[in-house]
Write a protein that holds these residues in place. Structure first.
Motif, PDB file in Angstrom:
ATOM      1  N   GLY A   1      -6.645 -20.471  19.660  1.00  0.00           N
ATOM      2  CA  GLY A   1      -6.173 -20.063  20.980  1.00  0.00           C
ATOM      3  C   GLY A   1      -7.301 -19.572  21.860  1.00  0.00           C
ATOM      4  N   LYS A   2      -6.921 -19.118  23.047  1.00  0.00           N
ATOM      5  CA  LYS A   2      -7.905 -18.635  24.018  1.00  0.00           C
ATOM      6  C   LYS A   2      -8.244 -17.178  23.742  1.00  0.00           C
ATOM      7  CE  LYS A   2      -6.275 -21.666  27.753  1.00  0.00           C
ATOM      8  NZ  LYS A   2      -5.721 -21.696  29.128  1.00  0.00           N
TER       9      LYS A   2
ATOM     10  N   GLU B   1     -15.451 -15.070  25.878  1.00  0.00           N
ATOM     11  CA  GLU B   1     -16.752 -14.559  26.303  1.00  0.00           C
ATOM     12  C   GLU B   1     -17.814 -14.900  25.272  1.00  0.00           C
ATOM     13  OE1 GLU B   1     -18.457 -10.447  28.270  1.00  0.00           O
ATOM     14  OE2 GLU B   1     -16.833 -10.326  26.817  1.00  0.00           O
ATOM     15  N   GLY B   2     -17.444 -14.801  23.981  1.00  0.00           N
ATOM     16  CA  GLY B   2     -18.403 -15.092  22.917  1.00  0.00           C
ATOM     17  C   GLY B   2     -18.442 -16.552  22.523  1.00  0.00           C
TER      18      GLY B   2
ATOM     19  N   GLU C   1     -12.945 -25.183  22.999  1.00  0.00           N
ATOM     20  CA  GLU C   1     -13.586 -26.002  21.965  1.00  0.00           C
ATOM     21  C   GLU C   1     -14.511 -25.144  21.106  1.00  0.00           C
ATOM     22  OE1 GLU C   1     -14.446 -28.976  19.472  1.00  0.00           O
ATOM     23  OE2 GLU C   1     -12.896 -28.989  21.023  1.00  0.00           O
ATOM     24  N   GLY C   2     -15.151 -24.164  21.740  1.00  0.00           N
ATOM     25  CA  GLY C   2     -15.988 -23.241  20.983  1.00  0.00           C
ATOM     26  C   GLY C   2     -15.178 -22.427  19.992  1.00  0.00           C
ATOM     27  N   VAL C   3     -13.962 -22.037  20.395  1.00  0.00           N
ATOM     28  CA  VAL C   3     -13.055 -21.317  19.489  1.00  0.00           C
ATOM     29  C   VAL C   3     -12.710 -22.195  18.296  1.00  0.00           C
ATOM     30  CG1 VAL C   3     -10.749 -20.334  19.247  1.00  0.00           C
ATOM     31  CG2 VAL C   3     -12.066 -19.899  21.328  1.00  0.00           C
TER      32      VAL C   3
ATOM     33  N   ILE D   1      -4.078 -29.784  16.253  1.00  0.00           N
ATOM     34  CA  ILE D   1      -5.517 -29.590  16.013  1.00  0.00           C
ATOM     35  C   ILE D   1      -5.785 -29.482  14.516  1.00  0.00           C
ATOM     36  CG2 ILE D   1      -7.510 -28.117  16.450  1.00  0.00           C
ATOM     37  CD1 ILE D   1      -6.149 -27.209  19.034  1.00  0.00           C
ATOM     38  N   GLN D   2      -4.971 -28.679  13.824  1.00  0.00           N
ATOM     39  CA  GLN D   2      -5.150 -28.554  12.382  1.00  0.00           C
ATOM     40  C   GLN D   2      -4.921 -29.889  11.694  1.00  0.00           C
ATOM     41  OE1 GLN D   2      -3.391 -25.197  10.331  1.00  0.00           O
ATOM     42  NE2 GLN D   2      -3.189 -24.045  12.222  1.00  0.00           N
ATOM     43  N   ALA D   3      -3.841 -30.566  12.052  1.00  0.00           N
ATOM     44  CA  ALA D   3      -3.505 -31.828  11.400  1.00  0.00           C
ATOM     45  C   ALA D   3      -4.620 -32.859  11.568  1.00  0.00           C
ATOM     46  CB  ALA D   3      -2.193 -32.361  11.957  1.00  0.00           C
ATOM     47  N   SER D   4      -5.203 -32.937  12.753  1.00  0.00           N
ATOM     48  CA  SER D   4      -6.259 -33.918  12.992  1.00  0.00           C
ATOM     49  C   SER D   4      -7.524 -33.587  12.222  1.00  0.00           C
ATOM     50  CB  SER D   4      -6.569 -34.022  14.492  1.00  0.00           C
ATOM     51  OG  SER D   4      -7.075 -32.797  14.992  1.00  0.00           O
TER      52      SER D   4
END
Length: 424
Positions: free
Chosen positions: A175-176, A180-181, A186-188, A214-217
């Motif tokens: 999730g979002k 900031e970090g 996509e970074g998450v 996302i997990q499934a892929s």
């Protein structure tokens, strides 16, 4: 002193303390340093209060034979934890994700404790200090350890995996959070997936939500995996029965009535069911564990007052969890609905956009009143009630009618919106 020698000492004194206010007899005190404190300065006090030894890195505080001088106290703690994890026979389940980590961890612990000697991360001590402390709480009797891993920058999960060496892993969601970090969504995904990377590289086992695209892929080509789904198919089928206000689900025709508010907690419960089922915990025991779990610490709690009801979810917030909380709140049956929403932190350059989107979403929903609290929400363009600070809201709270209302309280930890409970 080598890590192995320190571990031998730890086996004699198997309690770690990093705070002299919480010293217990015969513990080992690790003098950690922070931005505003230096544990080395408290080493003598730790010994005086009953610690057997104090591990320090500043030579000027090495005033007795009970001080063990090392190059870096934090690194020493981490390496000791890694050594101990490899020394013990417990199976380790690594857990991370953007939302729901702590609740999911507690649900899994409740389920597995029905059959196994289980330890888990206390509270949300899931960082570079908390994970080592969790690993060092593993005893020879421990069969399963559930280790929660948090991060707000890339490579943190990868580092924690090198310490915990999980045999199994589960990611709650992407999730979002901590934009900031991480820089972007996509970074998450990349950062949280560091748990997957470790498990894949070491031929370990993955639990997952098969309905999360996302997990499934990302797990498409992985064979050592087990999933759950709200739909018929090859995965463990778990049906959601409702969420007004508490989540209820059905597994193999057995209904489970949780005490967790919010449709979003369905996946948290489902993960606990899946993992318990994999470890052969009887389904009837899984049901008992989930139905007896009562949320605390301002997470998905319902507080019944004389003439109104509070849905308190003020432990933390990010755009994903805020959206889920609002959508769930919209579904609840109530004569009146009032929402108090506090700022979401650690969003960096995305803060203005994300707060405006939440304000827009809340404005579209059929709520009687919405109150936005915090500097970020105050900057939004909206007709909703706005307060720059909690203190500003507190001055006006007496003018807000709560009669026959259901009230949502949601915001980041730094907003401490649980203070509203007493004011209301």
């Amino acid at each position: 002193m080598t890590t192995e020698q320190l571990h031998t000492l730890f086996l004699r004194y198997p309690v770690i303390c990093t705070d002299t206010r919480k010293i217990t007899p015969n513990c080992l005190f690790f003098a950690l340093k922070g931005d505003n404190f230096d544990g080395n300065a408290y080493a003598a006090d730790a010994i005086k209060k009953g610690a057997s030894y104090a591990i320090i890195e500043d030579r000027q505080f090495a005033s007795s034979e009970k001080n063990i001088l090392v190059a870096d106290v934090l690194s020493t703690l981490q390496q000791l934890a890694k050594f101990h994890r490899e020394y013990c026979n417990a199976k380790v389940i690594g857990l991370t994700g953007s939302n729901g980590k702590t609740t999911t961890k507690e649900l899994i612990t409740a389920v597995l404790s029905k059959k196994y000697k289980t330890i888990a991360t206390k509270g949300n001590l899931n960082n570079h200090i908390g994970v080592p402390l969790t690993l060092l709480s593993i005893t020879p009797e421990t069969e399963i350890a559930i280790v929660e891993m948090g991060a707000n920058h890339a490579q943190e999960i990868a580092f924690l995996c090198q310490l915990a060496k999980p045999d199994y892993g589960y990611i709650t969601n992407f999730g979002k959070a901590h934009l900031e970090g991480f820089g972007s969504e996509e970074g998450v995904i990349m950062a949280k997936s560091e748990l997957y990377d470790y498990l894949f590289a070491n031929n370990k086992f993955v639990f997952f939500n098969a309905d999360d695209t996302i997990q499934a892929s990302r797990l498409n080509l992985v064979t050592s995996k087990l999933g759950f789904s709200a739909h018929p198919g090859p995965h463990l089928p778990i049906k959601i029965l409702g969420a007004d206000p508490y989540v209820s689900l059905e597994v193999r025709e057995l209904p489970i009535e949780s005490k967790l508010v919010g449709r979003y907690n369905f996946t948290n419960c489902s993960a606990a069911v899946l993992i318990g089922d994999y470890f052969k915990v009887p389904l009837t025991d899984i049901k008992i564990a989930l139905e007896n779990y009562i949320p605390q610490n301002n997470r998905s709690q319902i507080i019944q007052k004389t003439s109104f009801k509070i849905v308190l979810d003020a432990y933390n917030a990010n755009p994903t969890s805020m959206k889920a909380a609002l959508e769930n709140f919209q579904e609840l049956k109530s004569a009146r609905k009032i929402a108090f929403l506090g700022d979401m932190f650690e969003l960096g350059n995305a803060a203005e956009k994300e707060h405006q989107e939440i304000a827009n979403l809340a404005a579209k929903m059929d709520f009687d009143q919405v109150f936005l609290i915090g500097e970020n929400f105050y900057k939004t363009t909206t007709d909703l009630h706005k307060y720059k600070s909690f203190d500003q809201l507190a001055k006006s709270i007496g003018n807000i009618s709560t009669e026959e209302a259901t009230i949502l309280i949601k915001g980041s930890r730094g907003m401490a919106l649980e203070r509203l409970v007493a004011l209301l």
